[in-house]
Design a protein around this motif. Structure first.
Motif, PDB file in Angstrom:
ATOM      1  N   THR A 176       1.949   6.407   2.555  1.00 30.02           N
ATOM      2  CA  THR A 176       2.324   5.516   3.642  1.00 30.02           C
ATOM      3  C   THR A 176       3.845   5.538   3.781  1.00 30.02           C
ATOM      4  O   THR A 176       4.553   6.189   2.996  1.00 30.02           O
ATOM      5  CB  THR A 176       1.875   4.077   3.347  1.00 30.02           C
ATOM      6  OG1 THR A 176       2.576   3.621   2.176  1.00 30.02           O
ATOM      7  CG2 THR A 176       0.374   4.007   3.120  1.00 30.02           C
ATOM      8  N   GLU A 177       4.366   4.821   4.757  1.00 26.03           N
ATOM      9  CA  GLU A 177       5.818   4.744   4.918  1.00 26.03           C
ATOM     10  C   GLU A 177       6.465   4.153   3.666  1.00 26.03           C
ATOM     11  O   GLU A 177       7.507   4.623   3.202  1.00 26.03           O
ATOM     12  CB  GLU A 177       6.170   3.899   6.140  1.00 26.03           C
ATOM     13  CG  GLU A 177       7.667   3.860   6.430  1.00 26.03           C
ATOM     14  CD  GLU A 177       8.000   3.081   7.692  1.00 26.03           C
ATOM     15  OE1 GLU A 177       9.196   2.939   7.993  1.00 26.03           O
ATOM     16  OE2 GLU A 177       7.060   2.614   8.381  1.00 26.03           O
ATOM     17  N   ALA A 178       5.822   3.133   3.083  1.00 26.68           N
ATOM     18  CA  ALA A 178       6.337   2.533   1.851  1.00 26.68           C
ATOM     19  C   ALA A 178       6.272   3.536   0.702  1.00 26.68           C
ATOM     20  O   ALA A 178       7.178   3.628  -0.135  1.00 26.68           O
ATOM     21  CB  ALA A 178       5.538   1.283   1.499  1.00 26.68           C
ATOM     22  N   GLY A 179       5.182   4.306   0.652  1.00 31.26           N
ATOM     23  CA  GLY A 179       5.042   5.309  -0.386  1.00 31.26           C
ATOM     24  C   GLY A 179       6.115   6.380  -0.290  1.00 31.26           C
ATOM     25  O   GLY A 179       6.654   6.842  -1.308  1.00 31.26           O
ATOM     26  N   GLN A 180       6.435   6.791   0.934  1.00 30.44           N
ATOM     27  CA  GLN A 180       7.474   7.795   1.134  1.00 30.44           C
ATOM     28  C   GLN A 180       8.836   7.272   0.688  1.00 30.44           C
ATOM     29  O   GLN A 180       9.627   7.998   0.071  1.00 30.44           O
ATOM     30  CB  GLN A 180       7.508   8.212   2.598  1.00 30.44           C
ATOM     31  CG  GLN A 180       6.280   9.002   3.034  1.00 30.44           C
ATOM     32  CD  GLN A 180       6.204   9.179   4.537  1.00 30.44           C
ATOM     33  OE1 GLN A 180       7.032   8.651   5.290  1.00 30.44           O
ATOM     34  NE2 GLN A 180       5.208   9.922   4.994  1.00 30.44           N
ATOM     35  N   ALA A 181       9.113   5.989   0.981  1.00 27.49           N
ATOM     36  CA  ALA A 181      10.384   5.402   0.563  1.00 27.49           C
ATOM     37  C   ALA A 181      10.489   5.348  -0.957  1.00 27.49           C
ATOM     38  O   ALA A 181      11.542   5.641  -1.538  1.00 27.49           O
ATOM     39  CB  ALA A 181      10.527   4.001   1.158  1.00 27.49           C
ATOM     40  N   LEU A 182       9.372   4.994  -1.610  1.00 22.32           N
ATOM     41  CA  LEU A 182       9.385   4.938  -3.073  1.00 22.32           C
ATOM     42  C   LEU A 182       9.516   6.335  -3.667  1.00 22.32           C
ATOM     43  O   LEU A 182      10.214   6.541  -4.664  1.00 22.32           O
ATOM     44  CB  LEU A 182       8.113   4.266  -3.586  1.00 22.32           C
ATOM     45  CG  LEU A 182       8.033   4.081  -5.105  1.00 22.32           C
ATOM     46  CD1 LEU A 182       9.186   3.208  -5.605  1.00 22.32           C
ATOM     47  CD2 LEU A 182       6.696   3.476  -5.505  1.00 22.32           C
ATOM     48  N   ARG A 203       0.847  -1.190   0.000  1.00 25.16           N
ATOM     49  CA  ARG A 203       0.000   0.000   0.000  1.00 25.16           C
ATOM     50  C   ARG A 203       0.886   1.244   0.000  1.00 25.16           C
ATOM     51  O   ARG A 203       1.793   1.383   0.823  1.00 25.16           O
ATOM     52  CB  ARG A 203      -0.889  -0.011   1.247  1.00 25.16           C
ATOM     53  CG  ARG A 203      -1.898   1.124   1.300  1.00 25.16           C
ATOM     54  CD  ARG A 203      -3.138   0.791   0.530  1.00 25.16           C
ATOM     55  NE  ARG A 203      -4.128   1.856   0.650  1.00 25.16           N
ATOM     56  CZ  ARG A 203      -5.014   1.937   1.636  1.00 25.16           C
ATOM     57  NH1 ARG A 203      -5.020   1.007   2.591  1.00 25.16           N
ATOM     58  NH2 ARG A 203      -5.889   2.927   1.660  1.00 25.16           N
ATOM     59  N   LEU A 204       0.606   2.181  -0.915  1.00 24.98           N
ATOM     60  CA  LEU A 204       1.444   3.367  -1.056  1.00 24.98           C
ATOM     61  C   LEU A 204       0.759   4.647  -0.596  1.00 24.98           C
ATOM     62  O   LEU A 204       1.454   5.611  -0.245  1.00 24.98           O
ATOM     63  CB  LEU A 204       1.880   3.534  -2.521  1.00 24.98           C
ATOM     64  CG  LEU A 204       2.720   2.386  -3.098  1.00 24.98           C
ATOM     65  CD1 LEU A 204       2.970   2.616  -4.580  1.00 24.98           C
ATOM     66  CD2 LEU A 204       4.037   2.243  -2.338  1.00 24.98           C
ATOM     67  N   THR A 205      -0.551   4.687  -0.610  1.00 22.86           N
ATOM     68  CA  THR A 205      -1.278   5.884  -0.166  1.00 22.86           C
ATOM     69  C   THR A 205      -2.333   5.489   0.854  1.00 22.86           C
ATOM     70  O   THR A 205      -2.755   4.331   0.934  1.00 22.86           O
ATOM     71  CB  THR A 205      -1.958   6.616  -1.343  1.00 22.86           C
ATOM     72  OG1 THR A 205      -2.948   5.762  -1.920  1.00 22.86           O
ATOM     73  CG2 THR A 205      -0.944   7.013  -2.400  1.00 22.86           C
ATOM     74  N   GLN A 206      -2.765   6.483   1.628  1.00 23.20           N
ATOM     75  CA  GLN A 206      -3.805   6.270   2.626  1.00 23.20           C
ATOM     76  C   GLN A 206      -4.534   7.596   2.844  1.00 23.20           C
ATOM     77  O   GLN A 206      -4.067   8.653   2.411  1.00 23.20           O
ATOM     78  CB  GLN A 206      -3.197   5.793   3.949  1.00 23.20           C
ATOM     79  CG  GLN A 206      -2.202   6.787   4.549  1.00 23.20           C
ATOM     80  CD  GLN A 206      -1.417   6.217   5.718  1.00 23.20           C
ATOM     81  OE1 GLN A 206      -1.473   5.022   5.999  1.00 23.20           O
ATOM     82  NE2 GLN A 206      -0.675   7.066   6.383  1.00 23.20           N
TER      83      GLN A 206
END
Length: 309
Positions: free
Chosen positions: A65-71, A51-54
């Motif tokens: 999300t944290e994953a989205g920020q890393a990407l 999941r990349l956004t919330q």
């Protein structure tokens, strides 16, 4: 994860969402519809299985999300590299060997153009671009490989860098003509009764000022008026709003003309050094090493001369 399935269009959609705070606003930035932005983000999430956004914390719009920020961090690095590649190709098209991007902290803008002029005269085959920012922004640029080299004060701990000293960098207090503290070394109590006009948080000058005041004041409090540029601070001091702790390289003309006066106080001037810095793990081009060696060979001849030195 299928990293090879990612596209620039998808990554730019993710960045637009981060910058604008919603899918609709992201679409307006990129000239796409909201469903099109949703499709781009969904494609990223399907490829990466994460999941990349919330929904934003305030309940309105979207955030990463944290994953989205890393990407997104990776996407910003890709954009920097592509931008540099475009500039290099354009320079080569014009018959030059390439483009060199030099970052400089805000305080260095008072001499960096002189250095660039000297380098252009010595290396007409190289296009040299100058980018100015405060310390925080400059370090972020180093982390993204946005610069071939940087001129700054104290080198950062992260990212890891190669650093070479360029020359002395004195800091001191300045006041308007006629200020009561001129002509003698200021006593601590009188000094801390003044209003200090200070650079913004994150500025190297602000950090150095805070450390100096904490050292000589032993915990005393003081009033500070924050401004985001050396030029604004100088005008504020000349207008009588307070005194300022600045790099003396930023006020050489004002000191020489008498529009500002250097104050004497315990521990002043604070002596630091300018450094030439480049990322330790970045691939270094031959042209970068050539310009690096040439700057060091100039031995600081482009640095301002402080009146009275």
């Amino acid at each position: 994860m299928r990293m090879n399935a990612l596209t620039l269009k998808q990554l730019r959609a993710l960045d637009a969402v981060a910058r604008s705070g919603s899918l609709t606003a992201a679409g307006e930035i990129l000239g796409l519809t909201t469903p099109a932005i949703h499709t781009q983000i969904k494609g990223l999430e399907d490829a990466l299985q994460v999941r990349l956004t919330q929904r934003a914390a305030d309940g309105g719009g979207s955030e990463l999300t944290e994953a989205g920020q890393a990407l997104r961090e990776a996407a910003l690095r890709i954009e920097e590299i592509l931008s540099q590649a475009e500039a290099n190709l354009e320079a080569i098209r014009r018959g030059q060997v390439g483009r060199l991007t030099v970052g400089v902290v805000s305080t260095g803008k008072y001499f960096a153009p002189r250095l660039v002029k000297m380098l252009q005269e010595r290396h007409p085959e190289v296009e040299i671009a100058l980018k100015v920012g405060n310390r925080t922004a400059t370090i972020e640029g180093l982390e993204r490989d946005a610069f071939d080299m940087v001129i700054m004060g104290r080198p950062p701990r992260r990212p890891e860098v190669i650093a070479a000293p360029l020359g002395p960098h004195p800091h001191g207090l300045v006041a308007p003509p006629g200020h009561p503290l001129i002509g003698h070394e200021a006593e601590i109590e009188a000094l801390f009764a003044e209003t200090f006009i200070a650079r913004e948080q994150g500025s190297g000058t602000r950090i150095l000022m805070t450390r100096w005041l904490d050292r000589i004041g032993e915990g005393r409090t003081y009033d500070a008026l924050e401004m985001d540029s050396n030029e604004t601070i100088k005008q504020a001091v000349m207008a009588g709003l307070g005194i300022a702790f600045l790099s003396l390289h930023t006020v050489t003309e004002e000191l020489a003309s008498g529009r500002l006066v250097a104050l004497r106080a315990p521990g002043l001037p604070v002596e630091r050094h300018w450094f030439l810095v480049r990322p330790e793990h970045a691939r270094v081009r031959d042209v970068t090493l050539r310009i690096w060696d040439d700057i060091l060979g100039l031995e600081g001849r482009y640095l301002p001369k402080v009146p009275g030195d």
